[in-house]
Design a protein around this motif. Structure first.
Motif, mmCIF file in Angstrom:
data_model
loop_
_atom_site.group_PDB
_atom_site.id
_atom_site.type_symbol
_atom_site.label_atom_id
_atom_site.label_comp_id
_atom_site.label_asym_id
_atom_site.label_seq_id
_atom_site.Cartn_x
_atom_site.Cartn_y
_atom_site.Cartn_z
ATOM 1 N N ILE A 178 -4.394 -12.847 3.726
ATOM 2 C CA ILE A 178 -3.130 -12.708 3.005
ATOM 3 C C ILE A 178 -2.019 -13.433 3.759
ATOM 4 C CG2 ILE A 178 -1.457 -11.116 2.003
ATOM 5 C CD1 ILE A 178 -4.258 -10.906 0.787
ATOM 6 N N THR A 179 -1.330 -14.344 3.097
ATOM 7 C CA THR A 179 -0.221 -15.083 3.695
ATOM 8 C C THR A 179 1.128 -14.739 3.061
ATOM 9 O OG1 THR A 179 -0.655 -16.942 2.192
ATOM 10 C CG2 THR A 179 -1.704 -17.010 4.373
ATOM 11 N N ASP A 180 1.125 -14.088 1.923
ATOM 12 C CA ASP A 180 2.376 -13.653 1.283
ATOM 13 C C ASP A 180 2.090 -12.345 0.552
ATOM 14 O OD1 ASP A 180 4.895 -13.431 0.242
ATOM 15 O OD2 ASP A 180 4.846 -15.297 -0.918
ATOM 16 N N TRP A 181 2.810 -11.297 0.942
ATOM 17 C CA TRP A 181 2.571 -9.949 0.411
ATOM 18 C C TRP A 181 3.891 -9.367 -0.066
ATOM 19 C CZ3 TRP A 181 -1.621 -6.659 -0.263
ATOM 20 C CH2 TRP A 181 -1.356 -5.302 -0.390
ATOM 21 N N GLN A 182 4.124 -9.422 -1.359
ATOM 22 C CA GLN A 182 5.320 -8.841 -1.963
ATOM 23 C C GLN A 182 4.843 -7.874 -3.042
ATOM 24 O OE1 GLN A 182 8.311 -11.796 -3.141
ATOM 25 N NE2 GLN A 182 7.349 -13.305 -1.760
ATOM 26 N N PRO A 183 4.738 -6.600 -2.720
ATOM 27 C CA PRO A 183 4.136 -5.629 -3.645
ATOM 28 C C PRO A 183 4.708 -5.720 -5.056
ATOM 29 C CG PRO A 183 4.529 -4.609 -1.522
ATOM 30 C CD PRO A 183 5.164 -5.964 -1.464
ATOM 31 N N ASN A 184 3.777 -5.734 -6.002
ATOM 32 C CA ASN A 184 4.082 -5.765 -7.440
ATOM 33 C C ASN A 184 4.758 -7.065 -7.889
ATOM 34 O OD1 ASN A 184 3.149 -3.076 -7.408
ATOM 35 N ND2 ASN A 184 5.234 -2.305 -7.056
ATOM 36 N N ARG A 185 4.849 -8.055 -6.988
ATOM 37 C CA ARG A 185 5.512 -9.306 -7.355
ATOM 38 C C ARG A 185 4.678 -10.543 -7.044
ATOM 39 N NH1 ARG A 185 11.001 -9.575 -4.357
ATOM 40 N NH2 ARG A 185 11.000 -11.587 -5.456
ATOM 41 N N ARG A 186 4.162 -10.632 -5.827
ATOM 42 C CA ARG A 186 3.500 -11.873 -5.419
ATOM 43 C C ARG A 186 2.442 -11.585 -4.361
ATOM 44 N NH1 ARG A 186 4.613 -17.525 -5.278
ATOM 45 N NH2 ARG A 186 3.962 -18.542 -3.329
#
Length: 355
Positions: free
Chosen positions: A250-258
């Motif tokens: 995982i390199t980008d973790w924006q819950p419920n968005r990306r």
């Protein structure tokens, strides 16, 4: 001088010798041979199969089946041999020079499958290119047979050229080509539910994903994809059929968005026989780079967008990239439908049990 009348009559009946000519004697059509229409194509396919046995080197080695000298010139040889053998029987039409190599190259590909030196994945997608190159070889040989007296020498050239280039080409760098694709689908479920399914896809049944073309030609189907916490951070652990396994870091973790990850393959990610060995994902010729899921709230649900990028490093990137677009466009749509069915199904079930 007195001439005997009897001698004059004999002279008139004597056969007339044909004048000397540099033209080769005309070929007489050969009829009645068992499968006579078929055997030139069979010989062309057999010659190409012999060349495939020679081109059995590993990635980056001499005589690899992924070299351009094999991919372009072997089907051309197949078509040339087919037309040469057919012309030895009788003159063929221009149409024959084009369609007979199609049959011969199809027989050749079928032969590689029959003796287990080629997998269905590669065979299914290389046939169109082989057919075109076979027709080019057949047409070239047909022209030589019509306007020169050197068809045999030309055939030797067709056979020697891939052998010479197959020893030289591995020393030349392959160009890299980077591409990507994206697809979007509306899901009648809240973003929280879709996000959960993205990170906890367990017990995937074949019936949920088997519509993708890639799976129909032998790519193992997914079994699970679950995000876990590790000392290095979040990692999505993926399992496919045939004991295939790899990680998505995982390199980008924006819950419920990306949600974005990069693919990570290990030497044992693909057991022998799971995929065609010379086109291994993460190998010299092909690699999946990263994938991104973007969730956008909409009235009544969520818009889910997936983007996938990859690398190709071959001498026929122009063709391989079109094949990859075909496969990954379809696979992206297939996986979106999977998440839609799972998210909407669980959202409906949750609404039904809610008091």
């Amino acid at each position: 001088m007195h001439t005997d009348p009897e001698d004059s009559r004999l002279a008139e009946l004597a056969p007339i010798e044909p004048a000397a000519s540099d033209e080769p004697p005309a070929r007489k059509p050969v009829h009645g041979m068992p499968f006579g229409w078929f055997w030139p194509m069979g010989i062309g396919a057999a010659m190409a199969l012999v060349l495939r046995l020679i081109f059995s080197g590993g990635p980056g080695q001499l005589y690899s089946a992924m070299l351009g000298s094999f991919v372009y010139l072997t089907p051309a040889l197949c078509g040339a041999v087919t037309v040469y053998m057919a012309e030895r029987i009788e003159r063929r039409s221009w149409g024959y020079y084009l369609w007979a190599p199609w049959v011969a190259t199809a027989l050749f590909v079928g032969g590689t499958l029959a003796v287990f030196i080629e997998g269905l994945i590669c065979a299914a997608f290389i046939v169109p290119l082989f057919a075109v190159m076979g027709s080019i070889g057949g047409l070239a040989m047909g022209i030589v047979c019509r306007i020169t007296h050197w068809p045999k020498q030309t055939l030797y050239g067709f056979a020697l050229l891939p052998l010479v280039l197959g020893a030289i080409e591995p020393n030349l760098p392959n160009p890299d080509r980077f591409s990507n694709t994206s697809r979007t689908l509306f899901i009648a479920a809240p973003a929280e539910r879709v996000w959960h399914e993205l990170n906890a896809a367990r017990d995937i049944r074949p019936a949920e994903v088997d519509g993708a073309w890639a799976y129909q030609v032998g790519v193992p189907m997914p079994v699970s994809g679950v995000t876990v916490d590790t000392p290095e951070g979040r990692v999505r652990q993926v399992q496919w059929q045939k004991n295939v396994h790899f990680e998505e870091v995982i390199t980008d973790w924006q819950p419920n968005r990306r949600l974005q990850w990069r693919f990570r393959f290990s030497p044992d990610s693909f057991p022998a026989g799971a995929l065609d060995d010379h086109v291994m994902i993460g190998g010299q010729y092909f690699d999946l780079r990263d994938a991104t899921y973007t969730l956008t709230p909409r009235d009544g649900g969520t818009e889910l967008r997936v983007e996938v990028s990859w690398r190709l490093s071959t001498s026929f990137n122009w063709y391989a990239d079109r094949v990859m677009h075909l496969l990954l466009d379809d696979a992206s749509e297939n996986i979106l439908r999977f998440y839609k069915a799972r998210s909407e199904g669980t959202a409906t079930a949750g609404a039904m049990i809610r008091p």
